[in-house]
Design an enzyme around this catalytic site. Structure first.
Site, short mmCIF file in Angstrom:
data_model
loop_
_atom_site.label_atom_id
_atom_site.label_comp_id
_atom_site.label_asym_id
_atom_site.label_seq_id
_atom_site.Cartn_x
_atom_site.Cartn_y
_atom_site.Cartn_z
N HIS A 64 -6.60 -5.41 -2.36
CA HIS A 64 -5.68 -4.60 -1.89
C HIS A 64 -4.60 -5.35 -0.73
O HIS A 64 -4.99 -5.55 0.45
CB HIS A 64 -6.06 -3.55 -0.92
CG HIS A 64 -5.10 -2.34 -0.90
ND1 HIS A 64 -4.60 -1.90 -2.01
CD2 HIS A 64 -4.80 -1.52 0.21
CE1 HIS A 64 -3.84 -0.83 -1.49
NE2 HIS A 64 -3.87 -0.61 -0.14
N SER A 110 0.90 -1.17 -0.02
CA SER A 110 0.04 0.02 0.08
C SER A 110 0.96 1.17 -0.08
O SER A 110 1.48 1.34 -0.92
CB SER A 110 -0.98 -0.19 1.16
OG SER A 110 -1.86 0.90 1.19
N ASP A 159 -8.45 -4.95 -6.87
CA ASP A 159 -7.90 -3.88 -5.59
C ASP A 159 -8.74 -2.89 -5.86
O ASP A 159 -8.78 -2.11 -7.10
CB ASP A 159 -6.51 -3.46 -5.84
CG ASP A 159 -6.11 -2.63 -4.66
OD1 ASP A 159 -6.79 -1.90 -4.11
OD2 ASP A 159 -4.77 -2.62 -4.44
#
Length: 629
Positions: free
Chosen positions: A580, A462, A548
């Site tokens: 994600h 991330s 995602d």
């Protein structure tokens, strides 16, 4: 060095984890893999060996809880990582499973429950408007759902009292600050109780037993987050717990008395401030059970039994059943008992000073069995970025340390846990001072003699993935290679493509930059690694989940195409059934097999060979650009 720990051992699903005691104190539930290695919910009667699996999800369950009637279990699940979470209930007598929030494309953020209303829950859902989270009341027996409270357009969090009446709301204001609104009852109007500027924080936790006080996490009047109790009918406020330099973290509230019992802080290792003298003897005795950091994760409705969890950064997580009257513990299980037979890397808290004098805390893992001098180093950057790393088991860190790397995890500016100045020092500083903190972490490790300056890598998920590519683009001389998992590289596209939850977009506009504001164009351009990709001179491993909802697949493919155009080297891996981050064990195994092979090639550490093009069961689709592997 100790023997190479196989990935199949280090990265396997926990044997059992996250036990929760039923409210009646008769059974425990826990997560464990089924025959397909998917984490499911299991139930066992205390004192017996009648364990049975009660769920059958195709994707591992991550969180769940008992219903207050002790007859059913609630759990949260999305569809292949799309983050549109649904809440389901399992009837333990009939084994029937019901989706309580069955609307397509709708997200249930969280639910609220109360022992006074065991047959109902309040669910926070965006059914009416995908941008707004309303509160719905749902009957657990029939599944009937009715709209309870409609979002006026600015509420980002709702809080109910012990009667399951929504009486507090957290609001994001037009000037990017926050408000806490309250009401006396459903017939009373909402009113503003507190207001906070953009550089302050205030968050409602719940109400006391008579509903006249609201418990808050608040930095008002302080740099750090404190726990306070605020009267809702007057200006009366009392500070419950605080610590200089560090934010309050976990708040332990009695589920029926609605009284704050203890508050934790994390200066390096966890420290508890006991508020309720009634648990002081329990906490004192529990501290002597184990050398890990503990917390109470579950209790029965009579408060006679607790489940206590002990965590450590280089060992398994252990669970005990605590008898409050006898002040005695029975060991339940370890989540990964095999870890206690392995020589894992010690992890210690560290701190250093950034170039502008800001103190930065973090954690350092050193490989066992070798002198910690001139080692290859991997900078493991946490995601968020408004989160933080803790002294707890990190499987990435332990895998890399076992392969011979020092692993450094800095809580750079913008991380939570260290006060408002530290948090907001990261505002509008992506690719700037936030990236400088990472560069300065490397410099600290080199100056201390721990790391060799020519053998440094950066990895992250991330925001950490963004920082890895930013490191390759903005400081190309610092790293030998970089690994990005689900990190955005074009901040304009990333922020614009977020799911339509108003809180997320408004927060990012304020703290990162507004892609629709011409005044922020230069800021976001300079912070986006995509527009500096011509400076990338090192090989990259870029990994993405196809589903995602935060950083889209197109983000990863855009940077890969740009690297290819510029003659660079990259390996691009797409997992078709992930979002994600990675959830499926075979995909996690595949990813980390590629990570250790990639690092061994460029930093020279140890590596367990990877057989074949992908790990069996993985959905990996791989494209290689240039000479990268």
């Amino acid at each position: 060095m100790p023997p190479l720990i196989p990935r199949a051992v280090l990265l396997a699903n926990p044997r059992r984890s996250q036990p929760v005691l039923s409210p009646d104190g008769i059974r425990i539930a826990y997560l464990a893999p089924n025959e397909r290695d998917v984490l499911q919910i299991w139930v066992r009667t205390l004192g017996q060996s009648d364990d049975r699996c009660v769920s059958a999800e195709p994707r591992s369950i991550q969180s769940y809880q008992w219903a207050w009637d002790s007859k059913s279990i609630l759990y949260r699940q999305d569809n292949q990582g799309d983050e549109n979470f649904h809440f389901c209930t399992i009837d333990l007598e009939t084994a029937n499973v019901r989706d309580l929030t069955p609307w397509q494309g709708v997200r249930c953020s969280y639910i609220m429950t109360s022992g006074k209303r065991p047959g109902e829950i309040l669910a926070v859902l965006n059914v009416r408007d995908r941008k707004l989270m309303d509160v719905w009341r749902i009957d657990l027996r029939t599944g009937a759902a009715t709209l309870e409270v409609e979002n006026p357009g600015d509420v980002i969090w709702w809080v109910a009292d012990d009667d399951l009446v929504v009486r507090a709301a957290r609001v994001r204001t037009p000037d990017d600050g926050f408000e806490v609104r309250v009401r006396t009852d459903t017939a009373s109007p909402w009113r503003t109780l507190l207001s906070a500027a953009p550089d302050q924080g205030v968050f409602p936790l719940g109400f006391n037993h008579d509903g006249r006080e609201v418990f808050l996490l608040s930095s008002l009047g302080s740099d750090t987050i404190r726990v306070v109790a605020r009267a809702i009918e007057s200006d009366g406020e009392r500070v419950v717990a605080s610590m200089d330099g560090f934010d309050a973290e976990r708040v332990m509230i009695h589920p029926s008395r609605q009284a704050i019992e203890a508050v934790s802080f994390e200066p390096g290792r966890r420290q508890w401030s006991v508020i309720d003298g009634g648990i002081a003897a329990d906490f004192e005795a529990i501290r002597g059970l184990d050398d890990g950091d503990f917390r109470v994760v579950s209790r029965d409705s009579d408060d006679r039994k607790w489940i206590v969890e002990f965590q450590g950064a280089h060992r398994s997580t252990r669970y005990y059943l605590w008898d409050r009257a006898a002040k005695q513990a029975d060991f339940l299980f370890s989540d990964r008992p095999e870890f206690d037979q392995l020589q894992l890397a010690e992890v210690r808290p560290i701190r250093y000073f950034a170039r502008d004098g800001l103190e930065v805390h973090g954690y350092l893992a050193l490989p066992a069995g070798i002198e910690p001098r001139n080692l290859p180093l991997v900078l493991n950057v946490h995601g968020g970025p408004w989160l933080r790393d803790y002294w707890t088991l990190n499987l990435w860190t332990q895998l890399l340390a076992n392969r011979g790397y020092a692993v450094l995890q800095p809580n750079y500016r913008g991380s939570m846990g260290y006060g408002m100045k530290h948090l907001h020092a990261g505002d509008r500083n992506w690719g700037l001072k936030m990236q400088d903190d990472l560069t300065d972490a490397v410099k600290w490790a080199v100056d201390e003699g721990i790391a060799g300056a020519e053998r440094i890598a950066i990895i992250g998920l991330s925001y950490g993935g963004y920082a890895a590519v930013a490191g390759a683009a903005f400081t190309p001389e610092l790293y030998k290679c970089a690994i990005d998992l689900c990190g955005g590289c074009n901040l304009f596209n990333m922020i614009r493509s977020f799911p339509p939850y108003i809180a997320m977009r408004a927060l990012w506009n304020a703290r990162v930059g507004n892609p629709d504001d011409p005044a922020d164009k230069e800021l976001l351009t300079n912070a986006s690694p995509l527009f500096a990709a011509d400076r990338i001179r090192i090989p990259l491993l870029i990994v993405q989940g196809a589903n995602d909802s935060r950083t889209k697949q197109s983000e990863a493919e855009e940077i890969v195409a740009t690297i290819e155009k510029n003659g660079g080297a990259a390996t691009y891996v797409l997992y078709s059934d992930e979002g994600h981050g990675l959830t499926r064990p075979s995909n996690t195994m595949d990813f980390l097999a590629r990570v250790e092979r990639f690092l061994a090639e460029h930093l020279g550490g140890r590596c367990e060979p990877m057989d074949g093009e992908r790990i069996e069961g993985s959905s990996a689709l791989v494209r290689v650009i240039g000479p990268a592997k």
